[in-house]
Design an enzyme around this catalytic site. Structure first.
Site, mmCIF file in Angstrom:
data_model
loop_
_atom_site.group_PDB
_atom_site.id
_atom_site.type_symbol
_atom_site.label_atom_id
_atom_site.label_comp_id
_atom_site.label_asym_id
_atom_site.label_seq_id
_atom_site.Cartn_x
_atom_site.Cartn_y
_atom_site.Cartn_z
ATOM 1 N N GLU A 13 0.813 -1.216 0.000
ATOM 2 C CA GLU A 13 0.000 0.000 0.000
ATOM 3 C C GLU A 13 0.850 1.272 0.000
ATOM 4 O OE1 GLU A 13 -3.686 -0.401 2.565
ATOM 5 O OE2 GLU A 13 -2.513 -2.094 3.291
ATOM 6 N N SER A 145 -6.572 -1.966 1.492
ATOM 7 C CA SER A 145 -6.838 -1.291 0.221
ATOM 8 C C SER A 145 -7.252 -2.258 -0.881
ATOM 9 C CB SER A 145 -5.613 -0.480 -0.238
ATOM 10 O OG SER A 145 -5.338 0.552 0.668
ATOM 11 N N TYR A 212 -9.799 4.338 -5.142
ATOM 12 C CA TYR A 212 -8.850 5.418 -5.347
ATOM 13 C C TYR A 212 -8.966 6.147 -6.685
ATOM 14 C CZ TYR A 212 -6.988 3.411 -1.144
ATOM 15 O OH TYR A 212 -6.868 2.939 0.144
ATOM 16 N N ARG A 250 -11.907 3.552 11.266
ATOM 17 C CA ARG A 250 -13.043 3.359 10.366
ATOM 18 C C ARG A 250 -13.445 1.896 10.413
ATOM 19 N NH1 ARG A 250 -11.066 3.604 5.190
ATOM 20 N NH2 ARG A 250 -11.728 1.445 4.820
ATOM 21 N N ASP A 252 -15.657 -1.002 8.765
ATOM 22 C CA ASP A 252 -16.359 -1.365 7.530
ATOM 23 C C ASP A 252 -17.337 -2.503 7.798
ATOM 24 O OD1 ASP A 252 -14.795 0.515 6.245
ATOM 25 O OD2 ASP A 252 -13.307 -0.945 5.579
ATOM 26 N N GLU A 264 -14.032 -5.355 8.985
ATOM 27 C CA GLU A 264 -12.731 -5.066 9.579
ATOM 28 C C GLU A 264 -12.730 -3.665 10.168
ATOM 29 O OE1 GLU A 264 -9.789 -5.353 6.532
ATOM 30 O OE2 GLU A 264 -10.594 -3.704 5.367
ATOM 31 N N ASN A 266 -10.171 -0.327 10.554
ATOM 32 C CA ASN A 266 -8.971 0.314 10.013
ATOM 33 C C ASN A 266 -8.479 1.364 11.000
ATOM 34 O OD1 ASN A 266 -9.019 -0.618 6.922
ATOM 35 N ND2 ASN A 266 -11.104 -0.171 7.586
ATOM 36 N N GLY A 270 -7.452 5.601 5.095
ATOM 37 C CA GLY A 270 -6.907 6.470 4.058
ATOM 38 C C GLY A 270 -7.384 7.905 4.199
#
Length: 315
Positions: A13, A145, A212, A250, A252, A264, A266, A270
């Site tokens: 990443e 990612s 992205y 974050r 998800d 998961e 994070n 990002g």
């Protein structure tokens, strides 16, 4: 205050990390902070490059960045850093371990298998995956990612996807697919920001390009029925607490039949122009510069309280 924005690293990443780092540098409050770009490749390079900074704003993703390694090194150097601590960073980076804790606590998460040696487990693999039921997602256990992650719909493509994922990690997670609405819950300072719904535009799932590329996904604040919204909030905050996240994170999820399934957590989400947490913060009236300011302030407090706890802990 000299803020070292640490980016790069050696994980899959790296490019995402560089984008996050540049966006952070561009949005730091210039009156309060002097932003210093620190691009690293190997962990051994860290000590010399952070010698003159007051605070490390982590823009790293993947191995050595999100798994607690850099956090531990910074603690040893006495430099406060952003986000969760060493333990939480390591735990959340390991999808298998974090899912075990979620399942033990009664928090819904898709069923899964952990694969470490494809040669030894190949004989029974197809049978075990059939029990999960196709389709499944095959992904590196400690990746992010969506790098190396693939949806698999049949046995023919299963081994190919597993071998591809093993190119990025030493273990692979094979996870049950939960059909439903994909949502993401950003948490700042222990408070839930507006929940975003995710609809990929470039693929049938939220892959690297969808995350992205501009226009890769439709990401908007989602208005949920009151009862479901309360359940989502409870699940997100319980996950944050259970996995000992700090400052921001974050979570998800997939939402099916009113039940949120945690995919998961994070700990260093990002922070690029297309990233989810800045969008969620903006929906709460928090601009990018203000978001970074709050992350820095909360992190300094978190590190200070952690240090005070260690100093007062009885021996």
């Amino acid at each position: 205050m000299k803020i070292g924005v640490i980016m790069g690293g050696s994980s899959s990443e790296r490019e995402v990390s560089l984008m996050t780092g540049q966006e952070m540098l561009a949005n730091l409050e210039p009156v309060k902070y002097e932003g210093i770009a620190i691009e690293i490749g190997r962990l051994e390079e860290l000590a010399d490059q952070v010698r003159d900074i007051d605070f490390a704003l982590l823009a790293l993703h993947g191995s050595y960045g999100e798994d607690g390694t850099v956090q531990a090194a910074l603690e040893a150097l006495g430099i406060p850093y952003s986000g969760s601590g060493v333990f939480s960073s390591h735990l959340c980076m390991d999808k298998h371990l974090s899912k075990q804790k979620l399942r033990a606590a009664g928090i819904a998460t898709p069923d899964w298998l952990l694969l470490k040696d494809v040669e030894e487990q190949e004989e029974h693999l197809a049978e075990e995956v059939r029990k999960l039921g196709y389709p499944v997602f095959v992904k590196p256990n400690t990746g992010g990612s969506s790098v190396g992650a693939l949806p698999v719909t049949d046995e023919t493509s299963l081994l190919l996807a597993v071998r591809q994922a093993l190119e990025w990690d030493s273990s692979v997670l094979i996870e049950q697919f939960i059909p439903g609405d994909e949502i993401t819950c950003s948490i700042l300072g222990g408070e839930l920001l507006p929940v975003l719904g995710i609809r990929p535009q470039t693929a049938g799932w939220f892959d690297y390009e969808a995350k992205y590329q501009h226009g890769g996904a439709e990401e908007e604040v989602i208005v949920l029925p009151e009862e479901i919204a309360a359940q989502v909030q409870t699940t997100a905050l319980e996950t944050y607490s259970l996995l000992q996240c700090g400052v921001y994170a974050r979570i998800d999820m997939m939402l099916k039949d009113g039940i949120p399934y945690v995919l998961e957590a994070n700990t260093l989400p990002g922070m690029t122009k297309t990233s989810l947490m800045p969008k969620s913060a903006a929906a709460a009236g928090i601009g990018f510069t203000q978001l970074l300011d709050r992350i820095i302030e909360l992190s300094i407090r978190e590190r200070s309280e952690g240090e005070a706890g260690r100093l007062t802990k009885p021996v």
